[in-house]
Design an enzyme around this catalytic site. Structure first.
Site, PDB file in Angstrom:
ATOM      1  CG  HIS A  34     -19.015 -17.199  -4.217  1.00  4.20           C
ATOM      2  ND1 HIS A  34     -19.738 -17.338  -5.392  1.00  4.20           N
ATOM      3  CD2 HIS A  34     -17.711 -17.309  -4.571  1.00  4.20           C
ATOM      4  CE1 HIS A  34     -18.885 -17.517  -6.408  1.00  4.20           C
ATOM      5  NE2 HIS A  34     -17.657 -17.496  -5.932  1.00  4.20           N
ATOM      6  CG  HIS A  88     -24.190 -18.173 -10.517  1.00  2.45           C
ATOM      7  ND1 HIS A  88     -23.677 -18.408 -11.778  1.00  2.45           N
ATOM      8  CD2 HIS A  88     -23.338 -18.760  -9.643  1.00  2.45           C
ATOM      9  CE1 HIS A  88     -22.561 -19.106 -11.672  1.00  2.45           C
ATOM     10  NE2 HIS A  88     -22.322 -19.329 -10.391  1.00  2.45           N
TER      11      HIS A  88
END
Length: 290
Positions: A205, A97
């Protein structure tokens, strides 16, 4: 939630910018704190408070945090990166991201302590690794992203790891690696691949802290996933009712960041500054009630 002294949220610390003549060569161990993915404002508050507490108490000498979900759960902005660094984070790592907030792209050209995965193609903005001077000697940080089940397929992280670690070891034996990925197999394989070459391989993550912390045979600390800094009454930091609703209906739903009690999860290691070997490792879980 506790607030820091003086009524503000953050206290500036440039503890890692120290002249070489002030290095403490006699210190046996450097204590490195790594905090998992920061999710939204609740996660930022938990991360900043934990960083400040560990530095104030002397429980940590050097702090790294994954900030890729700091901006309402998607990406990070320059302001939020500065806030985390002012609280005491020496380096901020990211992941898939990293580019969600477009203003971070030009910021990376001026702030090398905010990393993107090193296995992006050559020419990508920003850097994937850094070495910083500390009172206990130089410390290197490397950011990598896995490929299995990840939306963006980057260059081979194992080949990138070998190349980057070779460069970093020319400057320091103390190296922390954030391997950002979906599968436990790929992150565990990275730990084995770098065993004896770096001080710590820690996964990010999945936002779920694993219970497999250990020191590998050649002296590298390993944790498959550090977990997250964010709301506990949630699904990976998001409002659990919204997430359940999508699973039930299969319809598009917005996932706001959840509220309520928060936790800062991660790992704390003790590293020999002369050899880079990990001497101790334990999971971190600090909880706060708003």
């Amino acid at each position: 939630m506790d607030r820091v002294r003086g009524g503000g949220i953050f206290t500036r610390r440039d503890f890692y910018i120290v002249a070489a003549r002030l290095f403490d060569k006699n210190r046996r161990m450097i204590k490195i704190l790594f905090l998992g993915d920061v999710v939204g404002e609740p996660g930022r508050m938990a991360a900043c408070r934990t960083i400040e507490l560990y530095l104030e108490r002397g429980d940590a000498d050097f702090v790294v945090v994954n900030g890729e979900n700091a901006a309402a759960g998607r990406g990070i902005t320059p302001k939020l990166a500065i806030d985390l660094m002012r609280s005491g984070a020496a380096v901020i790592t990211t992941g898939d991201h990293v580019w969600d907030q477009k203003e971070i792209i030009p910021f990376m050209a001026t702030e090398p302590r905010v990393l993107r995965p090193a296995n992006y193609p050559e020419g990508t903005p920003g850097a994937g690794s850094i070495v910083l001077d500390t009172p206990h000697g130089p410390v290197g940080v490397l950011n990598l992203q896995c490929r299995t089940f990840m939306k963006t397929a980057l260059e081979n992280p194992f080949l990138s790891a070998s190349a980057e670690v070779g460069k970093l070891r020319a400057e320091t034996p103390v190296i922390l690696v954030d391997i950002h990925g979906e599968t436990t197999s790929e992150k565990t394989a990275m730990g084995r691949h770098l065993d004896g070459k770096v001080s710590l391989v820690v996964g990010t993550h999945t936002h779920v802290q694993t219970a497999d912390e250990r020191i590998l045979p050649k002296g590298t600390g390993f944790l498959c996933d550090a977990g997250m800094c964010g709301p506990e009454d949630s699904v990976l930091g998001r409002d659990w009712e919204a997430v359940v609703g999508q699973f039930v209906t299969s319809m598009p739903v917005k996932f706001p960041v959840a509220r309520g009690p928060v936790a800062a999860l991660g790992v704390l290691v003790g590293v020999d500054p002369e050899t880079g070997a990990c001497r101790s490792i334990r999971r971190v879980a600090e909880r706060y009630v708003p």
